[in-house]
Design a protein around this motif. Structure first.
Motif, PDB file in Angstrom:
ATOM      1  N   ILE A 133      -7.783   5.136   7.565  1.00 19.61           N
ATOM      2  CA  ILE A 133      -8.412   4.069   8.343  1.00 19.61           C
ATOM      3  C   ILE A 133      -7.688   2.771   8.001  1.00 19.61           C
ATOM      4  O   ILE A 133      -7.072   2.662   6.943  1.00 19.61           O
ATOM      5  N   PRO A 134      -7.731   1.774   8.903  1.00 16.23           N
ATOM      6  CA  PRO A 134      -6.959   0.540   8.678  1.00 16.23           C
ATOM      7  C   PRO A 134      -7.276  -0.129   7.340  1.00 16.23           C
ATOM      8  O   PRO A 134      -8.423  -0.177   6.894  1.00 16.23           O
ATOM      9  N   TYR A 135      -6.211  -0.641   6.718  1.00 14.09           N
ATOM     10  CA  TYR A 135      -6.325  -1.308   5.418  1.00 14.09           C
ATOM     11  C   TYR A 135      -6.924  -2.701   5.572  1.00 14.09           C
ATOM     12  O   TYR A 135      -6.418  -3.516   6.341  1.00 14.09           O
ATOM     13  N   PRO A 190      -7.457  -1.554  -2.626  1.00 14.99           N
ATOM     14  CA  PRO A 190      -6.570  -1.573  -3.795  1.00 14.99           C
ATOM     15  C   PRO A 190      -5.112  -1.377  -3.378  1.00 14.99           C
ATOM     16  O   PRO A 190      -4.817  -0.539  -2.527  1.00 14.99           O
ATOM     17  N   THR A 191      -4.215  -2.160  -3.976  1.00 12.98           N
ATOM     18  CA  THR A 191      -2.783  -2.034  -3.677  1.00 12.98           C
ATOM     19  C   THR A 191      -2.166  -0.945  -4.545  1.00 12.98           C
ATOM     20  O   THR A 191      -2.640  -0.677  -5.645  1.00 12.98           O
ATOM     21  N   CYS A 192      -1.092  -0.347  -4.025  1.00 11.39           N
ATOM     22  CA  CYS A 192      -0.428   0.722  -4.766  1.00 11.39           C
ATOM     23  C   CYS A 192       0.963   0.940  -4.167  1.00 11.39           C
ATOM     24  O   CYS A 192       1.212   1.930  -3.483  1.00 11.39           O
ATOM     25  N   PRO A 193       1.900  -0.008  -4.399  1.00 11.72           N
ATOM     26  CA  PRO A 193       3.224   0.111  -3.780  1.00 11.72           C
ATOM     27  C   PRO A 193       4.002   1.318  -4.309  1.00 11.72           C
ATOM     28  O   PRO A 193       3.886   1.665  -5.481  1.00 11.72           O
ATOM     29  N   ALA A 194       4.775   1.937  -3.424  1.00  6.58           N
ATOM     30  CA  ALA A 194       5.529   3.140  -3.795  1.00  6.58           C
ATOM     31  C   ALA A 194       7.034   2.917  -3.755  1.00  6.58           C
ATOM     32  O   ALA A 194       7.806   3.869  -3.780  1.00  6.58           O
ATOM     33  N   PHE A 231       0.842  -1.197   0.000  1.00  2.00           N
ATOM     34  CA  PHE A 231       0.000   0.000   0.000  1.00  2.00           C
ATOM     35  C   PHE A 231       0.879   1.250   0.000  1.00  2.00           C
ATOM     36  O   PHE A 231       2.007   1.220   0.495  1.00  2.00           O
ATOM     37  N   ASP A 232       0.343   2.353  -0.517  1.00  2.00           N
ATOM     38  CA  ASP A 232       1.142   3.580  -0.546  1.00  2.00           C
ATOM     39  C   ASP A 232       1.028   4.391   0.734  1.00  2.00           C
ATOM     40  O   ASP A 232       1.740   5.375   0.932  1.00  2.00           O
ATOM     41  N   GLY A 233       0.113   3.998   1.628  1.00  2.00           N
ATOM     42  CA  GLY A 233       0.028   4.646   2.929  1.00  2.00           C
ATOM     43  C   GLY A 233      -0.737   5.948   2.958  1.00  2.00           C
ATOM     44  O   GLY A 233      -0.540   6.765   3.857  1.00  2.00           O
ATOM     45  N   LEU A 256       4.404  -7.429  -3.810  1.00  2.00           N
ATOM     46  CA  LEU A 256       3.068  -7.562  -4.389  1.00  2.00           C
ATOM     47  C   LEU A 256       3.086  -8.551  -5.549  1.00  2.00           C
ATOM     48  O   LEU A 256       2.192  -9.399  -5.678  1.00  2.00           O
ATOM     49  N   ALA A 257       4.107  -8.463  -6.390  1.00  2.00           N
ATOM     50  CA  ALA A 257       4.239  -9.409  -7.504  1.00  2.00           C
ATOM     51  C   ALA A 257       4.360 -10.838  -6.986  1.00  2.00           C
ATOM     52  O   ALA A 257       3.797 -11.774  -7.568  1.00  2.00           O
ATOM     53  N   GLY A 258       5.076 -11.002  -5.879  1.00  2.00           N
ATOM     54  CA  GLY A 258       5.214 -12.320  -5.264  1.00  2.00           C
ATOM     55  C   GLY A 258       3.889 -12.853  -4.744  1.00  2.00           C
ATOM     56  O   GLY A 258       3.580 -14.046  -4.899  1.00  2.00           O
ATOM     57  N   GLU A 259       3.101 -11.978  -4.131  1.00  2.00           N
ATOM     58  CA  GLU A 259       1.756 -12.378  -3.679  1.00  2.00           C
ATOM     59  C   GLU A 259       0.950 -12.935  -4.857  1.00  2.00           C
ATOM     60  O   GLU A 259       0.340 -14.013  -4.762  1.00  2.00           O
ATOM     61  N   GLU A 260       0.935 -12.155  -5.929  1.00  2.00           N
ATOM     62  CA  GLU A 260       0.125 -12.517  -7.095  1.00  2.00           C
ATOM     63  C   GLU A 260       0.590 -13.833  -7.713  1.00  2.00           C
ATOM     64  O   GLU A 260      -0.222 -14.666  -8.129  1.00  2.00           O
TER      65      GLU A 260
END
Length: 289
Positions: free
Chosen positions: A112-114, A119-123, A106-108, A131-135
């Protein structure tokens, strides 16, 4: 069951090893890079087949967040490609896989708690590869669980708690970020949760896990010093802009843990309670430094 724990010399891997004594109904294979190179697909397939592995708990990762910005290939290899190899090997045996991930997906920018549905949005490179590993794990293995965690610490290895204790004893004052909010996670508690998932039965999906409660890195440091009996170091609050880093950090990464608690019947301790437990072990001198 035959359980493979990768990254066994890390913070979480060591806690998994300690708690295996309380879960003696299973047979364990604790490996680190010396025993099993998770970047070698053929080695993984052979190991999983020969040892008839039923569950893989992947505790291995590239976690040097700032270094990842310049070591993208290695970071991707460990956080994305290797978990895919492990998941494919698990699938070929009809085994399950538990992949440990991060709040950095998440981009933070939330307040409120995630939840897991957010939706994910790595920064950062680190967050992007995790995230790619999760998928990849979810795509390759039908019996897959992804656990996102945050601010991990333990009595093992290098981590924020140990660093703040050391600096608190060395310095008269210390500046710590106060505008990044999250929740610390005691690796011991996360290991308990992983065993609960294994023992109660895999329910496929993504879950969030940290300790209960909320704090900033500044608040966390004050609690560490208080519990460690450090009163000679003045802790000063810093803005993120005052402490530039190569990788962007989420300003708010509190994780909602409702799903994992309800699915597996978990009771999660408050972060201060777990910190007290960790520091008591460190202070007793019985912990690995």
């Amino acid at each position: 069951m035959n359980i493979l724990v990768t990254g066994a010399n890390g913070q979480l891997g060591n806690e998994m090893r300690v708690l295996s004594k309380d879960n003696a109904q299973h047979t364990y294979f604790f490996t680190d890079v010396q025993e099993l190179d998770i970047c070698n697909q053929q080695a993984i397939e052979a190991y999983v087949t020969e040892n008839q592995i039923d569950v893989i708990a992947n505790c291995a990762a590239y976690t040097a967040v700032d270094n990842a910005e310049e070591n993208k290939d290695l970071c991707d290899k460990l956080n994305n490609i290797a978990p895919g190899y492990l998941a494919a090997a698990a699938q070929s045996r009809g085994a399950a896989m538990i992949q440990v991930s991060t709040d950095y997906v998440f981009d933070g920018t939330n307040h409120i708690p995630y939840t897991e549905e957010e939706p994910t949005c790595p920064a950062s490179v680190y967050g992007t590869t995790k995230l790619a590993g999760e998928e990849k794990v979810l795509a390759c293995c039908e019996k897959a669980v992804v656990i996102r965690t945050a601010w991990l610490y333990s009595i093992y290895g290098n981590n924020f708690v140990k660093t703040m204790i050391r600096l608190g004893r060395e310095r008269d004052n210390l500046g710590v970020i106060f505008d990044q909010i999250g929740t610390p996670t005691y690796a011991h508690d996360l290991a308990i949760a992983i065993y609960a998932i294994i023992n109660k039965g895999i329910v496929r999906g993504i879950y969030h896990f940290s300790n209960e409660g909320v704090c900033s890195w500044y608040d966390f440091t004050l609690a560490i010093h208080r519990m460690a009996g450090i009163d000679s170091c003045k802790v000063l609050p810093l803005h993120t802009v005052d402490y530039p880093t190569k990788a962007a950090r989420p300003h708010y990464s509190v994780l909602d843990k409702t799903k994992i608690k309800e699915t597996f019947g978990l009771e999660i301790p408050h972060w201060e309670e777990s910190l007290k437990h960790c520091i008591a072990i460190l202070s007793s001198g019985s912990a690995e430094r």
